[in-house]
Design an enzyme around this catalytic site. Sequence first.
Site, PDB file in Angstrom:
ATOM      1  N   ASP A 195      37.317 -34.541 -80.486  1.00  0.00           N
ATOM      2  CA  ASP A 195      36.789 -35.245 -81.653  1.00  0.00           C
ATOM      3  C   ASP A 195      37.412 -34.566 -82.866  1.00  0.00           C
ATOM      4  O   ASP A 195      38.076 -33.525 -82.735  1.00  0.00           O
ATOM      5  CB  ASP A 195      35.246 -35.169 -81.701  1.00  0.00           C
ATOM      6  CG  ASP A 195      34.638 -36.388 -82.382  1.00  0.00           C
ATOM      7  OD1 ASP A 195      34.982 -36.642 -83.553  1.00  0.00           O
ATOM      8  OD2 ASP A 195      33.845 -37.103 -81.745  1.00  0.00           O
ATOM      9  N   HIS A 227      37.746 -41.195 -84.147  1.00  0.00           N
ATOM     10  CA  HIS A 227      37.316 -39.791 -83.975  1.00  0.00           C
ATOM     11  C   HIS A 227      38.509 -38.928 -83.541  1.00  0.00           C
ATOM     12  O   HIS A 227      38.368 -38.082 -82.665  1.00  0.00           O
ATOM     13  CB  HIS A 227      36.197 -39.698 -82.925  1.00  0.00           C
ATOM     14  CG  HIS A 227      34.874 -40.205 -83.416  1.00  0.00           C
ATOM     15  ND1 HIS A 227      34.003 -39.439 -84.139  1.00  0.00           N
ATOM     16  CD2 HIS A 227      34.270 -41.410 -83.287  1.00  0.00           C
ATOM     17  CE1 HIS A 227      32.908 -40.145 -84.440  1.00  0.00           C
ATOM     18  NE2 HIS A 227      33.049 -41.344 -83.931  1.00  0.00           N
ATOM     19  N   GLU A 286      33.370 -46.288 -83.013  1.00  0.00           N
ATOM     20  CA  GLU A 286      33.438 -46.024 -84.449  1.00  0.00           C
ATOM     21  C   GLU A 286      34.844 -45.826 -85.009  1.00  0.00           C
ATOM     22  O   GLU A 286      35.035 -45.042 -85.931  1.00  0.00           O
ATOM     23  CB  GLU A 286      32.577 -44.792 -84.786  1.00  0.00           C
ATOM     24  CG  GLU A 286      31.117 -44.980 -84.425  1.00  0.00           C
ATOM     25  CD  GLU A 286      30.246 -43.794 -84.772  1.00  0.00           C
ATOM     26  OE1 GLU A 286      29.176 -44.013 -85.343  1.00  0.00           O
ATOM     27  OE2 GLU A 286      30.616 -42.642 -84.450  1.00  0.00           O
TER      28      GLU A 286
HETATM   29  C1  ACM Z   1      28.389 -42.489 -80.493  1.00  0.00           C
HETATM   30  O1  ACM Z   1      27.253 -42.031 -80.605  1.00  0.00           O
HETATM   31  N1  ACM Z   1      29.173 -42.588 -81.557  1.00  0.00           N
HETATM   32  C2  ACM Z   1      28.913 -42.934 -79.223  1.00  0.00           C
END
Ligand code: ACM
Length: 619
Positions: A141, A213, A266
């Site tokens: 991440d 991410h 996201e």
């Molecule tokens: C997440 O909680 N963004 C998978």
Amino acid sequence: MKALLTLIVALGILPAPVSFERADGTSTTKDVEVVVGKRPFTRWCASLPDFAKKEAYRLTITPKRIRIEANTPEGVYRAETTLGQLEYPYPCGVIVDYPRFPWRGIMLDISRHFRDKEFILKQIDALSEVKLNVLHLHLTDAAGWRLEVKSHPELTAKAAWRVGDTWREWDTTGKRYEGSYGGFLSQEDVREIVAYAARHHMTVVPEIEMPGHSRETVYAIPGVGCREFSDDLCPGKEATFQLLEEVLAEVMDLFPSEYIHIGGDEAGKRHWHDCPDCQRRMQEEGLKNVEELQSYLVRRIERFLNAHGRRLIGWDEILEGGLSPNATVMSWRGTEGGLEAIRQGHDAVMTPGNRCYLDKVQDAPVREPEGWGGYLPIDSIYVYDPAAGIPEASLGHLLGVQGNLWHELIPQPSHTEYMLYPRAFAIAEIGWSPLEVKDADDFRERATAHAAALRERGYTTFKLEEEVGNRPASREAENHLGRGAKVAYARPWHRNYPAARAATLTDGNLGGWSYGDGRWQGFLSDVDVTIDLGSEKPVHYVTATFLAAPGAGVYLPDRVTVEYSVDGEHYLLAGELLNENPDGKYIPFGVSVGKDARYIRYHAFRTKEWLFTDEILIY
Ligand code: ACM
Ligand code: ZN
């Protein structure tokens, strides 16, 4: 845990001590007779689905002996685990047991704060003994790349170490990487973790995030972002796919898991709109929008994984732009993504945020370390049924359930354990026990005792026996002058947080600890409402509570005014109150009136982002 037993026929007490140790694949004793794959047990469980057959067992304890029957070593292991949890003298009887779902997982985010091999092995001990069988590691991440990749040593050299140890320090630091805080798992560490997990009949599912991410990847490997600095990978560039395939090739070599998690959540896709490579890709592939561009990336990666005999799993955003042909969906934004995947004939694992996100606080936030958005007590997890809303005929597509522990606000390893235990036991029982045997009071008792046993063994856990529970004010409806009165909104509530819509602020129901519990009404504006009491009444005092959750952009108002009126046209100011408690969390803003009035206007002035309130109390 004992709840994982489906049938016990009492036969008395086993008289002689049995020198049995915990099941870890390394020891059984001569006092325990183990029968694997023999009739009649095999015949008895012929009607079970394959995954349940694999883990099913029959444990027979008579005054003379203990007998374990199972179809596989995994079934024997589950039986030994149960035996290890029974207290001596063992109750004699027959236990026939098998799991409800094949996927019973916990996700640890070791990117935001690294956790080393020893810590992970220790959690495998505790998680496997409640029959959890998947450990999902969120390895990459923006906050750090945590896996040694031999073909790309820059990933860890540059992005496993960052500046600033806490989340906020790191997130606001312009120069973020190549600091001294962090770490990563070497490939040797991974092999040891995977082998240890296998002995405990747990699968380690690795997650390599893409395309969002991924700020750390774009930083470490020039040429895989749309720009020099970006949160997302660039799906327009071949270099991106080359990197991902080289990384995944090593990942598949290290992790025997059938499923490889590719993240997918996201992605902001901000630069994809004006990146020439992304635009060219969209044109060449006939992709209508950036969602389809993400889908293009996921499909390509899926082909690569499938060609190597593996299956792709990703967060529910991978549905957007079209799900790749064989993908499994991990549903986190509620259950809708999982239900939709199942409607489309795909498999799903349920991890809805409001039931399975262990980064939420588990008790009154006023006495807990800061959590990430919300309140999730163990009772709310335990009653969750992942099969709700799924037609009987499609249940085979529901793989199971998983608790996710994101680590933005969890710097210390002991804090990880505190968030995990005992709530992980509830996830385990959702995954294993049939609905008919679930009993919340009994579970609570066992979870309390099992957490105490873990503490004896050096784990940090939350103490259920000290739980405060939900906000006292929310437990019973509050009677007041304004209850049931009509409310006129000068500014509307936000559509994502309607609570009980126009009834919310006078229905007597106060909110709990979480702004997302359906009782708090959310505003991205001032709260400016007028309550009509129906007739003129003596009004003494008007008050409303606001909550603050700065991590989620929820703040207290900086001031409140209360006005009153007899005719609904002419208003007089009863009082104004400034916020003198800027760090407060659940703060009432009340004003004395002391007049006869029919209309009350309550106006809370917004400072930054969200305002949340639950009731305008009028006395
Ligand atoms: C997440 O909680 N963004 C998978
Ligand atoms: Zn691009």
